[in-house]
Design a protein around this motif. Structure first.
Motif, mmCIF file in Angstrom:
data_model
loop_
_atom_site.group_PDB
_atom_site.id
_atom_site.type_symbol
_atom_site.label_atom_id
_atom_site.label_comp_id
_atom_site.label_asym_id
_atom_site.label_seq_id
_atom_site.Cartn_x
_atom_site.Cartn_y
_atom_site.Cartn_z
ATOM 1 N N TRP A 33 0.832 -1.217 0.000
ATOM 2 C CA TRP A 33 0.000 0.000 0.000
ATOM 3 C C TRP A 33 0.859 1.256 0.000
ATOM 4 O O TRP A 33 0.470 2.272 -0.543
ATOM 5 N N GLY A 101 -8.082 10.310 5.701
ATOM 6 C CA GLY A 101 -8.933 9.343 5.008
ATOM 7 C C GLY A 101 -8.201 8.184 4.353
ATOM 8 O O GLY A 101 -8.615 7.032 4.463
ATOM 9 N N LYS A 102 -7.081 8.459 3.683
ATOM 10 C CA LYS A 102 -6.397 7.367 2.978
ATOM 11 C C LYS A 102 -5.771 6.367 3.957
ATOM 12 O O LYS A 102 -5.647 5.188 3.664
ATOM 13 N N SER A 105 -8.585 4.144 4.981
ATOM 14 C CA SER A 105 -8.830 3.102 3.967
ATOM 15 C C SER A 105 -7.884 1.926 4.183
ATOM 16 O O SER A 105 -8.288 0.770 4.115
ATOM 17 N N ASN A 109 -8.856 -2.044 5.312
ATOM 18 C CA ASN A 109 -8.356 -3.181 4.542
ATOM 19 C C ASN A 109 -7.528 -4.132 5.404
ATOM 20 O O ASN A 109 -7.736 -5.349 5.385
ATOM 21 N N ASP A 123 -12.974 7.331 11.682
ATOM 22 C CA ASP A 123 -12.386 8.344 10.816
ATOM 23 C C ASP A 123 -12.758 9.708 11.389
ATOM 24 O O ASP A 123 -13.916 10.116 11.314
#
Ligand code: SAH
Length: 235
Positions: A33, A101-102, A105, A109, A123
């Motif tokens: 990632w 936010g990223k 994510s 995951n 978040d």
């Protein structure tokens, strides 16, 4: 990864082969990632193992996580220190709080990928989430690593702590100044400095420590102040 096993053992944590495998998957996903999303500056296996995984586990020197505590990690980034501790102590109830936010994510995951249960990902910013009754004064332990200086950090973390619970802040080097400067903010939040635990020098030789603050009184409702204030104008 044998080094992780022996390092963890020095902290009283005996990792099973399966747990070591979970850490390997974590490493693989993190570095994959990281090619698209900026999660960590550290990508080499030995460094991730020591500076992210093992460093996270050092919290076990400050608190016994065997009793299935409720734990929140404020500003967890790619999951540190919360996820390694959850792998080592699967009974804990863990909330991961992250404002970017990223990174959230990635957390969604990785938590699914590692098959971790009893993990909630939030978040948002600590300054706002700490006013939500679902999270305010609900945790036995509030963890935070590399998020802010102690005077601001106490305002971002102590409101989440239940009375009798603890904030554990990961710090490095000489922190006496930071501690003195945080005393006012800490007592305003209902906290009282409990101890500073030096991390075993056999594990890290760069003066890592855990600052432990006990929550002794409720945090007044006006705290934390609005986003940005704890850092801009520490109390
Ligand atoms: N704890 C991780 C990440 C440190 S970087 C580690 O040690 O590797 C600091 C992280 O805290 C960033 O991901 C940032 O988005 C988050 N953060 C900073 N201020 C925050 C706040 N007020 N509320 C929630 N997250 C915050």
């Amino acid at each position: 990864m044998d080094t992780l096993k022996s390092g963890a053992a020095k902290l009283g944590i005996n990792l099973t082969t399966e747990q070591i495998r979970t850490f390997e998957t974590y490493f693989n996903e993190l570095t994959e990632w990281n090619q698209k999303v900026n999660l960590t500056a550290i990508t080499e296996l030995g460094e991730v193992r020591d500076k992210h995984f093992l460093d996270s586990l050092t919290a076990a020197a400050a608190f016994d996580f065997h009793g299935n505590p409720s734990v929140i990690d404020v500003g967890t980034g790619a999951g540190f220190p919360g996820i390694p501790l959850k792998i080592a102590f699967p009974g804990m109830k863990l909330t991961l709080l992250e404002a970017t936010g990223k990174k959230v994510s990635f957390l969604l995951n990785i938590v699914a990928e590692l098959g971790l249960s009893g993990v909630e990902i939030v978040d948002g910013r600590a300054e706002e989430i700490a006013h939500n009754p679902r999270y305010r004064e609900k945790y036995d332990v509030v963890l935070s690593r590399a998020v802010a200086g102690l005077p601001s950090l106490v305002e971002l973390t102590l409101p989440f702590c239940s009375i009798g619970g603890f904030v554990i802040a990961f710090k490095k080097g000489d922190i006496t100044g930071e501690i003195v400067q945080s005393e006012n903010a800490s007592s305003l939040m209902g906290g009282m400095a409990k101890e500073i635990i030096m991390v075993n020098r056999e594990l890290f030789d760069d003066e890592r420590c855990l600052v432990v603050i006990e929550k002794i009184l409720p945090t007044p409702p006006q705290y934390p102040r609005r986003p940005g204030m704890p850092e801009k104008r520490p109390l």
